[in-house]
Design a protein around this motif. Sequence first.
Motif, PDB file in Angstrom:
ATOM      1  N   PRO A 132       0.807  -1.224   0.000  1.00 27.65           N
ATOM      2  CA  PRO A 132       0.000   0.000   0.000  1.00 27.65           C
ATOM      3  C   PRO A 132       0.840   1.274   0.000  1.00 27.65           C
ATOM      4  N   ALA A 133       1.957   1.278   0.740  1.00 30.92           N
ATOM      5  CA  ALA A 133       2.793   2.483   0.794  1.00 30.92           C
ATOM      6  C   ALA A 133       3.285   2.864  -0.593  1.00 30.92           C
ATOM      7  N   ALA A 134       3.682   1.876  -1.395  1.00 27.71           N
ATOM      8  CA  ALA A 134       4.158   2.159  -2.746  1.00 27.71           C
ATOM      9  C   ALA A 134       3.027   2.682  -3.618  1.00 27.71           C
ATOM     10  N   PHE A 135       1.835   2.102  -3.472  1.00 24.47           N
ATOM     11  CA  PHE A 135       0.685   2.556  -4.255  1.00 24.47           C
ATOM     12  C   PHE A 135       0.380   4.030  -3.983  1.00 24.47           C
ATOM     13  N   TRP A 136       0.248   4.389  -2.702  1.00 22.33           N
ATOM     14  CA  TRP A 136      -0.150   5.753  -2.367  1.00 22.33           C
ATOM     15  C   TRP A 136       0.958   6.762  -2.625  1.00 22.33           C
ATOM     16  N   GLU A 137       2.199   6.363  -2.434  1.00 24.28           N
ATOM     17  CA  GLU A 137       3.290   7.283  -2.757  1.00 24.28           C
ATOM     18  C   GLU A 137       3.299   7.590  -4.253  1.00 24.28           C
ATOM     19  N   ALA A 138       3.072   6.577  -5.087  1.00 22.09           N
ATOM     20  CA  ALA A 138       2.995   6.800  -6.527  1.00 22.09           C
ATOM     21  C   ALA A 138       1.812   7.690  -6.883  1.00 22.09           C
ATOM     22  N   ARG A 139       0.701   7.493  -6.166  1.00 18.82           N
ATOM     23  CA  ARG A 139      -0.511   8.286  -6.418  1.00 18.82           C
ATOM     24  C   ARG A 139      -0.229   9.780  -6.254  1.00 18.82           C
ATOM     25  N   TYR A 140       0.535  10.136  -5.224  1.00 16.13           N
ATOM     26  CA  TYR A 140       0.838  11.544  -4.982  1.00 16.13           C
ATOM     27  C   TYR A 140       2.033  12.023  -5.800  1.00 16.13           C
ATOM     28  N   ARG A 141       3.040  11.218  -5.903  1.00 17.40           N
ATOM     29  CA  ARG A 141       4.263  11.655  -6.570  1.00 17.40           C
ATOM     30  C   ARG A 141       4.057  11.901  -8.057  1.00 17.40           C
ATOM     31  N   ASP A 142       3.119  11.177  -8.674  1.00 14.23           N
ATOM     32  CA  ASP A 142       2.960  11.238 -10.117  1.00 14.23           C
ATOM     33  C   ASP A 142       2.110  12.403 -10.595  1.00 14.23           C
ATOM     34  N   THR A 143       1.662  13.274  -9.686  1.00 11.96           N
ATOM     35  CA  THR A 143       0.895  14.449 -10.081  1.00 11.96           C
ATOM     36  C   THR A 143       1.211  15.589  -9.119  1.00 11.96           C
ATOM     37  N   ASP A 144       1.086  16.820  -9.598  1.00 10.27           N
ATOM     38  CA  ASP A 144       1.403  17.971  -8.758  1.00 10.27           C
ATOM     39  C   ASP A 144       0.420  18.135  -7.608  1.00 10.27           C
ATOM     40  N   ARG A 145      -0.839  17.782  -7.829  1.00  9.70           N
ATOM     41  CA  ARG A 145      -1.851  17.880  -6.782  1.00  9.70           C
ATOM     42  C   ARG A 145      -2.914  16.826  -7.046  1.00  9.70           C
ATOM     43  N   VAL A 146      -3.318  16.123  -5.992  1.00 16.56           N
ATOM     44  CA  VAL A 146      -4.357  15.105  -6.119  1.00 16.56           C
ATOM     45  C   VAL A 146      -5.723  15.675  -5.767  1.00 16.56           C
ATOM     46  N   TRP A 147      -5.811  16.460  -4.681  1.00 17.57           N
ATOM     47  CA  TRP A 147      -7.084  16.954  -4.179  1.00 17.57           C
ATOM     48  C   TRP A 147      -7.211  18.463  -4.404  1.00 17.57           C
ATOM     49  N   SER A 148      -8.386  18.998  -4.116  1.00 20.14           N
ATOM     50  CA  SER A 148      -8.707  20.390  -4.447  1.00 20.14           C
ATOM     51  C   SER A 148      -8.031  21.402  -3.540  1.00 20.14           C
ATOM     52  N   GLY A 149      -7.631  20.980  -2.335  1.00 19.42           N
ATOM     53  CA  GLY A 149      -7.118  21.931  -1.352  1.00 19.42           C
ATOM     54  C   GLY A 149      -8.194  22.509  -0.458  1.00 19.42           C
ATOM     55  N   ARG A 150      -9.455  22.149  -0.712  1.00 18.43           N
ATOM     56  CA  ARG A 150     -10.577  22.609   0.123  1.00 18.43           C
ATOM     57  C   ARG A 150     -10.974  21.507   1.094  1.00 18.43           C
ATOM     58  N   PRO A 151     -11.454  21.856   2.277  1.00 14.79           N
ATOM     59  CA  PRO A 151     -11.856  20.833   3.250  1.00 14.79           C
ATOM     60  C   PRO A 151     -13.083  20.079   2.758  1.00 14.79           C
ATOM     61  N   ASN A 152     -13.218  18.842   3.195  1.00 14.74           N
ATOM     62  CA  ASN A 152     -14.400  18.062   2.851  1.00 14.74           C
ATOM     63  C   ASN A 152     -15.644  18.731   3.429  1.00 14.74           C
ATOM     64  N   ALA A 153     -16.669  18.859   2.592  1.00 17.13           N
ATOM     65  CA  ALA A 153     -17.870  19.593   2.987  1.00 17.13           C
ATOM     66  C   ALA A 153     -18.559  18.951   4.185  1.00 17.13           C
ATOM     67  N   LEU A 154     -18.529  17.633   4.286  1.00 14.97           N
ATOM     68  CA  LEU A 154     -19.210  16.969   5.400  1.00 14.97           C
ATOM     69  C   LEU A 154     -18.445  17.146   6.705  1.00 14.97           C
ATOM     70  N   LEU A 155     -17.148  17.308   6.631  1.00 17.01           N
ATOM     71  CA  LEU A 155     -16.386  17.692   7.835  1.00 17.01           C
ATOM     72  C   LEU A 155     -16.832  19.068   8.298  1.00 17.01           C
ATOM     73  N   VAL A 156     -16.904  20.011   7.376  1.00 14.90           N
ATOM     74  CA  VAL A 156     -17.270  21.386   7.723  1.00 14.90           C
ATOM     75  C   VAL A 156     -18.647  21.426   8.384  1.00 14.90           C
ATOM     76  N   SER A 157     -19.614  20.721   7.796  1.00 18.43           N
ATOM     77  CA  SER A 157     -20.972  20.794   8.321  1.00 18.43           C
ATOM     78  C   SER A 157     -21.109  20.090   9.673  1.00 18.43           C
ATOM     79  N   GLU A 158     -20.343  19.025   9.897  1.00 19.29           N
ATOM     80  CA  GLU A 158     -20.490  18.254  11.132  1.00 19.29           C
ATOM     81  C   GLU A 158     -19.669  18.809  12.295  1.00 19.29           C
ATOM     82  N   VAL A 159     -18.604  19.540  11.999  1.00 16.36           N
ATOM     83  CA  VAL A 159     -17.669  19.962  13.048  1.00 16.36           C
ATOM     84  C   VAL A 159     -17.791  21.438  13.388  1.00 16.36           C
ATOM     85  N   ALA A 160     -18.480  22.203  12.568  1.00 15.29           N
ATOM     86  CA  ALA A 160     -18.529  23.657  12.749  1.00 15.29           C
ATOM     87  C   ALA A 160     -19.036  24.064  14.134  1.00 15.29           C
TER      88      ALA A 160
END
Length: 211
Positions: free
Chosen positions: A10-38
């Motif tokens: 798994p470590a090799a899989f996820w490291e490749a997932r991130y290393r092979d692109t400049d950004r994987v996610w949007s940089g914004r927090p998950n909306a359901l975290l925001v609504s549940e934790v606010a």
Amino acid sequence: MTELPAPIEPAAFWEARYRDTDRVWSGRPNALLVSEVADLHPGTALDLGCGEGADAVWLASRGWQVTGVDISATALERAALHAADAGVGDRTAWERHELGRTFPEGAYDLVNAQYLQSPVAFDQQGVLRRAAEAVAAHGTLLIVMHAGWPSWQTEPPFEAVFPTLESVLAELALPDADWSIETAETVRRTSVSPDGEEGVRDDNVWRVRRV
């Protein structure tokens, strides 16, 4: 999730997932975290599978002291840079763990587990139980997971078993005398494919509090 050749580890899989692109996610927090934790009072937080740090940075910006955990060193480097750029580097710490094998120490007022689902080997049930154990007295465990493929995904890229609201609660087996279930619901949200096709996707949300 984009299909990648899956190494055995798994470590090799996820490291490749991130290393092979400049950004994987949007940089914004998950909306359901925001609504549940606010509405929660800030304290200490543990963000499991933090990725590039969007949830952890959002929590830190609201006064939480956050420990972010991920299997990928590249993801953690990006998360630390994001926190520094956002001015919350002093309220964030980062630890590399392959959850299921190692787990951060301590007890936390909030344990955030967003989309801990993987196409490669992962002890999801064991990790979620450890997550519950890491919740401090009167603290909160927030779990969010996909309930199925998005509507535009006509050919799933890999076999997956999606959890139900009942199955996760049964696996956690939290004693009624010690825990209060505050949220257990399925939420439908908009989902857009990599090609821009619009659709919907269902997510399951559990928020439980140690009483």
